[in-house]
Design a protein around this motif. Structure first.
Motif, PDB file in Angstrom:
ATOM      1  N   THR A 258       5.547  -0.280   6.517  1.00  8.50           N
ATOM      2  CA  THR A 258       5.925   0.342   7.784  1.00  8.50           C
ATOM      3  C   THR A 258       4.742   1.092   8.382  1.00  8.50           C
ATOM      4  OG1 THR A 258       6.706   2.338   6.649  1.00  8.50           O
ATOM      5  CG2 THR A 258       8.329   0.600   7.081  1.00  8.50           C
ATOM      6  N   GLU A 259       4.714   1.182   9.695  1.00  5.99           N
ATOM      7  CA  GLU A 259       3.687   1.927  10.418  1.00  5.99           C
ATOM      8  C   GLU A 259       4.334   3.096  11.139  1.00  5.99           C
ATOM      9  OE1 GLU A 259       1.020  -0.261  12.841  1.00  5.99           O
ATOM     10  OE2 GLU A 259       0.875  -1.963  11.446  1.00  5.99           O
ATOM     11  N   SER A 260       3.757   4.284  10.961  1.00  3.32           N
ATOM     12  CA  SER A 260       4.332   5.492  11.546  1.00  3.32           C
ATOM     13  C   SER A 260       3.234   6.303  12.227  1.00  3.32           C
ATOM     14  CB  SER A 260       4.995   6.349  10.462  1.00  3.32           C
ATOM     15  OG  SER A 260       5.932   5.606   9.718  1.00  3.32           O
ATOM     16  N   PRO A 261       3.242   6.387  13.558  1.00  3.67           N
ATOM     17  CA  PRO A 261       2.278   7.265  14.236  1.00  3.67           C
ATOM     18  C   PRO A 261       2.487   8.706  13.803  1.00  3.67           C
ATOM     19  CG  PRO A 261       3.339   5.773  15.795  1.00  3.67           C
ATOM     20  CD  PRO A 261       4.108   5.668  14.508  1.00  3.67           C
ATOM     21  N   VAL A 262       1.402   9.471  13.759  1.00  4.01           N
ATOM     22  CA  VAL A 262       1.488  10.862  13.335  1.00  4.01           C
ATOM     23  C   VAL A 262       0.463  11.680  14.105  1.00  4.01           C
ATOM     24  CG1 VAL A 262      -0.137  10.498  11.414  1.00  4.01           C
ATOM     25  CG2 VAL A 262       1.474  12.409  11.330  1.00  4.01           C
TER      26      VAL A 262
ATOM     27  N   PHE B 212       0.129   6.271   9.794  1.00  2.00           N
ATOM     28  CA  PHE B 212       0.375   5.939   8.394  1.00  2.00           C
ATOM     29  C   PHE B 212       0.816   4.479   8.323  1.00  2.00           C
ATOM     30  CE2 PHE B 212       1.189  10.591   7.763  1.00  2.00           C
ATOM     31  CZ  PHE B 212       0.248  10.793   6.763  1.00  2.00           C
ATOM     32  N   ILE B 213       0.219   3.730   7.414  1.00  2.00           N
ATOM     33  CA  ILE B 213       0.631   2.354   7.146  1.00  2.00           C
ATOM     34  C   ILE B 213       0.932   2.312   5.656  1.00  2.00           C
ATOM     35  CG2 ILE B 213      -0.025  -0.073   7.245  1.00  2.00           C
ATOM     36  CD1 ILE B 213      -1.922   0.620   9.528  1.00  2.00           C
ATOM     37  N   ALA B 214       2.209   2.156   5.318  1.00  2.00           N
ATOM     38  CA  ALA B 214       2.621   2.438   3.945  1.00  2.00           C
ATOM     39  C   ALA B 214       3.648   1.447   3.425  1.00  2.00           C
ATOM     40  CB  ALA B 214       3.204   3.851   3.875  1.00  2.00           C
ATOM     41  N   PRO B 215       3.601   1.161   2.114  1.00  2.00           N
ATOM     42  CA  PRO B 215       4.634   0.353   1.461  1.00  2.00           C
ATOM     43  C   PRO B 215       5.803   1.236   1.036  1.00  2.00           C
ATOM     44  CG  PRO B 215       2.933   0.885  -0.116  1.00  2.00           C
ATOM     45  CD  PRO B 215       2.519   1.522   1.186  1.00  2.00           C
ATOM     46  N   ASP B 216       6.868   0.613   0.597  1.00  6.03           N
ATOM     47  CA  ASP B 216       8.035   1.375   0.143  1.00  6.03           C
ATOM     48  C   ASP B 216       7.723   2.225  -1.081  1.00  6.03           C
ATOM     49  OD1 ASP B 216       9.643   0.434   2.142  1.00  6.03           O
ATOM     50  OD2 ASP B 216      10.506  -1.188   0.964  1.00  6.03           O
ATOM     51  N   ALA B 217       6.973   1.669  -2.010  1.00  2.00           N
ATOM     52  CA  ALA B 217       6.706   2.359  -3.276  1.00  2.00           C
ATOM     53  C   ALA B 217       5.201   2.399  -3.528  1.00  2.00           C
ATOM     54  CB  ALA B 217       7.423   1.658  -4.420  1.00  2.00           C
ATOM     55  N   PRO B 218       4.505   3.338  -2.905  1.00  2.00           N
ATOM     56  CA  PRO B 218       3.041   3.386  -3.050  1.00  2.00           C
ATOM     57  C   PRO B 218       2.619   3.865  -4.439  1.00  2.00           C
ATOM     58  CG  PRO B 218       3.810   5.281  -1.816  1.00  2.00           C
ATOM     59  CD  PRO B 218       5.010   4.393  -2.010  1.00  2.00           C
ATOM     60  N   ARG B 219       1.444   3.405  -4.848  1.00  2.00           N
ATOM     61  CA  ARG B 219       0.884   3.885  -6.112  1.00  2.00           C
ATOM     62  C   ARG B 219      -0.321   4.775  -5.891  1.00  2.00           C
ATOM     63  NH1 ARG B 219      -3.089  -0.114  -8.054  1.00  2.00           N
ATOM     64  NH2 ARG B 219      -3.365  -1.712  -6.456  1.00  2.00           N
TER      65      ARG B 219
ATOM     66  N   ARG C  83      -6.910  -1.282  11.341  1.00  2.00           N
ATOM     67  CA  ARG C  83      -5.497  -1.504  11.094  1.00  2.00           C
ATOM     68  C   ARG C  83      -5.265  -2.684  10.161  1.00  2.00           C
ATOM     69  NH1 ARG C  83      -1.852  -4.928  12.605  1.00  2.00           N
ATOM     70  NH2 ARG C  83       0.350  -4.337  12.586  1.00  2.00           N
ATOM     71  N   ARG C  84      -5.996  -3.795  10.361  1.00  2.00           N
ATOM     72  CA  ARG C  84      -5.775  -4.975   9.519  1.00  2.00           C
ATOM     73  C   ARG C  84      -6.057  -4.668   8.046  1.00  2.00           C
ATOM     74  NH1 ARG C  84      -8.469  -7.434  13.916  1.00  2.00           N
ATOM     75  NH2 ARG C  84      -7.182  -8.878  15.131  1.00  2.00           N
ATOM     76  N   LEU C  85      -7.173  -4.010   7.796  1.00  2.00           N
ATOM     77  CA  LEU C  85      -7.492  -3.664   6.413  1.00  2.00           C
ATOM     78  C   LEU C  85      -6.436  -2.730   5.838  1.00  2.00           C
ATOM     79  CD1 LEU C  85      -9.249  -3.474   3.883  1.00  2.00           C
ATOM     80  CD2 LEU C  85     -10.576  -1.697   5.035  1.00  2.00           C
ATOM     81  N   ALA C  86      -5.994  -1.757   6.638  1.00  2.00           N
ATOM     82  CA  ALA C  86      -4.985  -0.807   6.163  1.00  2.00           C
ATOM     83  C   ALA C  86      -3.683  -1.523   5.816  1.00  2.00           C
ATOM     84  CB  ALA C  86      -4.745   0.271   7.211  1.00  2.00           C
ATOM     85  N   ALA C  87      -3.274  -2.471   6.654  1.00  2.00           N
ATOM     86  CA  ALA C  87      -2.043  -3.217   6.376  1.00  2.00           C
ATOM     87  C   ALA C  87      -2.204  -4.047   5.103  1.00  2.00           C
ATOM     88  CB  ALA C  87      -1.692  -4.111   7.566  1.00  2.00           C
ATOM     89  N   TYR C  88      -3.375  -4.617   4.907  1.00  2.00           N
ATOM     90  CA  TYR C  88      -3.637  -5.404   3.705  1.00  2.00           C
ATOM     91  C   TYR C  88      -3.599  -4.505   2.467  1.00  2.00           C
ATOM     92  CZ  TYR C  88      -5.854  -9.074   0.875  1.00  2.00           C
ATOM     93  OH  TYR C  88      -6.132 -10.014  -0.078  1.00  2.00           O
ATOM     94  N   ALA C  89      -4.202  -3.324   2.588  1.00  2.07           N
ATOM     95  CA  ALA C  89      -4.187  -2.373   1.469  1.00  2.07           C
ATOM     96  C   ALA C  89      -2.774  -1.887   1.174  1.00  2.07           C
ATOM     97  CB  ALA C  89      -5.101  -1.190   1.781  1.00  2.07           C
ATOM     98  N   ALA C  90      -1.968  -1.727   2.218  1.00  2.00           N
ATOM     99  CA  ALA C  90      -0.576  -1.322   2.005  1.00  2.00           C
ATOM    100  C   ALA C  90       0.174  -2.389   1.213  1.00  2.00           C
ATOM    101  CB  ALA C  90       0.111  -1.064   3.345  1.00  2.00           C
TER     102      ALA C  90
ATOM    103  N   ARG D  66      -1.033  -4.040  -1.038  1.00  2.00           N
ATOM    104  CA  ARG D  66      -1.483  -3.882  -2.420  1.00  2.00           C
ATOM    105  C   ARG D  66      -1.056  -2.536  -3.014  1.00  2.00           C
ATOM    106  NH1 ARG D  66      -7.211  -6.610  -3.956  1.00  2.00           N
ATOM    107  NH2 ARG D  66      -6.968  -4.997  -5.559  1.00  2.00           N
ATOM    108  N   GLY D  67      -0.228  -1.800  -2.279  1.00  2.00           N
ATOM    109  CA  GLY D  67       0.373  -0.613  -2.858  1.00  2.00           C
ATOM    110  C   GLY D  67      -0.186   0.714  -2.408  1.00  2.00           C
ATOM    111  N   TYR D  68      -1.005   0.729  -1.347  1.00  2.00           N
ATOM    112  CA  TYR D  68      -1.612   1.976  -0.889  1.00  2.00           C
ATOM    113  C   TYR D  68      -0.958   2.476   0.392  1.00  2.00           C
ATOM    114  CZ  TYR D  68      -5.346   1.279  -4.253  1.00  2.00           C
ATOM    115  OH  TYR D  68      -6.049   1.125  -5.421  1.00  2.00           O
ATOM    116  N   THR D  69      -0.607   3.760   0.407  1.00  2.00           N
ATOM    117  CA  THR D  69      -0.275   4.417   1.667  1.00  2.00           C
ATOM    118  C   THR D  69      -1.590   4.750   2.359  1.00  2.00           C
ATOM    119  OG1 THR D  69       1.816   5.366   0.949  1.00  2.00           O
ATOM    120  CG2 THR D  69       0.672   6.501   2.721  1.00  2.00           C
ATOM    121  N   CYS D  70      -1.807   4.150   3.512  1.00  2.00           N
ATOM    122  CA  CYS D  70      -3.080   4.307   4.221  1.00  2.00           C
ATOM    123  C   CYS D  70      -2.910   5.217   5.440  1.00  2.00           C
ATOM    124  CB  CYS D  70      -3.612   2.949   4.687  1.00  2.00           C
ATOM    125  SG  CYS D  70      -3.933   1.807   3.335  1.00  2.00           S
TER     126      CYS D  70
END
Length: 286
Positions: A3-7, A21-28, A45-52, A54-58
């Motif tokens: 999910t993407e959430s402006p902040v 914030f670009i984040a998965p449901d269960a970040p590590r 944004r593309r890299l952040a979504a890709y990292a998300a 893989r489990g990263y809240t970006c």
């Protein structure tokens, strides 16, 4: 699910910064992505979504005075690179720490984004740092034709722009977002010194935390980058004397690419590079 959430981030001086914030449901873990000079957060944004995935809240964010949507508002706006570190990077790191709670955080800095760590008083919240195309801005150590373009920007186009606009507008010799006057002038002063900001770290920029950073730093340098090369990257790494550092020199062909340059590592064609970067992040949070 990502999910993407402006902040809106609030810096210590009350200034509000735009972030996403670009984040998965269960970040590590968390990944703070700090931009190069004049690059908008959306570029990452593309890299952040890709990292998300893989489990990263970006967290991607804009420094004060960059990507504002109203360049003329920069007339008289006061901000410099030091503010980007002490106030903006620090605010983003704090916001990400709140978001991921007790999970580990790695910072990923592109160009000037790797210069900012030691300015932030909360630097210790990150367990490691990744530099991508991070080197000093000293024009004399850059590859041709960057020295010529740099001198024309510093002493030709830039001064004319400051005299007429009171900030550095986008266009002409400057392809990035418009910059506040203070950020441009500080960057220009450092970039005309072979030690870049190292002299100022010993004098006018104190207090700071560059000597206190102990988390490891992994630096990715690309052979066709005209700005960040082993010589300029070492200037920045040496500014963190207590950190264990490692520099990796990469040829585009190593990843099946024709070119990477100074910003190509963040473009869609460079997914193989993203995997290498995120593998380092995985090792840092392990």
């Amino acid at each position: 699910m990502v999910t993407e959430s402006p902040v809106e981030l609030e810096a210590q001086d009350g200034h509000e910064l735009s972030g996403v914030f670009i984040a998965p449901d269960a970040p590590r873990g968390g990944l703070l992505i700090s931009a190069a000079t004049g690059y908008p957060k959306e570029f990452y944004r593309r890299l952040a979504a890709y990292a998300a995935d893989r489990g990263y809240t970006c967290l991607i964010y804009d420094y004060r005075g960059v990507n504002t949507g109203n360049d003329d508002a920069l007339d008289g706006f006061k901000a410099d690179v030091e503010d980007w570190g002490r106030l903006d990077f620090a605010a983003a790191l704090s916001a990400l720490a709140i978001k991921v709670k007790d999970k580990p955080i790695v910072t990923l800095g592109h160009s000037v984004g790797g210069h900012l760590i030691g300015f932030a008083d909360n630097y210790a919240r990150a367990c490691g740092h990744i530099h991508v195309s991070v080197g000093s801005g000293y024009w004399g150590h850059h590859k041709w034709p960057m020295p010529l373009l740099g001198l024309l920007l510093w002493w030709g186009y830039g001064p004319i722009a400051l005299a007429t606009k009171n900030y550095l507008p986008a266009g002409g010799l400057w392809s990035g977002c418009a910059l506040p006057r203070g950020a441009f002038e500080q960057w220009r002063r450092w970039s005309n010194n072979s030690r870049y900001f190292r002299d100022d770290l010993e004098t006018r920029l104190r207090p700071h935390h560059f000597e206190d950073v102990t988390a490891p730093i992994r630096s990715f340098v690309f052979s066709d980058d005209p700005i960040a090369n082993p010589r300029t990257a070492r200037v920045i790494l040496d500014a963190y004397p207590r950190a264990e550092t490692d520099m990796r020199l990469i040829k585009p062909a190593d990843f099946g690419l024709k070119k990477i340059g100074h910003d190509g590592a963040f473009r869609a064609r460079s997914q193989a590079v993203w995997d290498a970067i995120l593998d380092e992040a995985d090792a840092l949070i392990a």
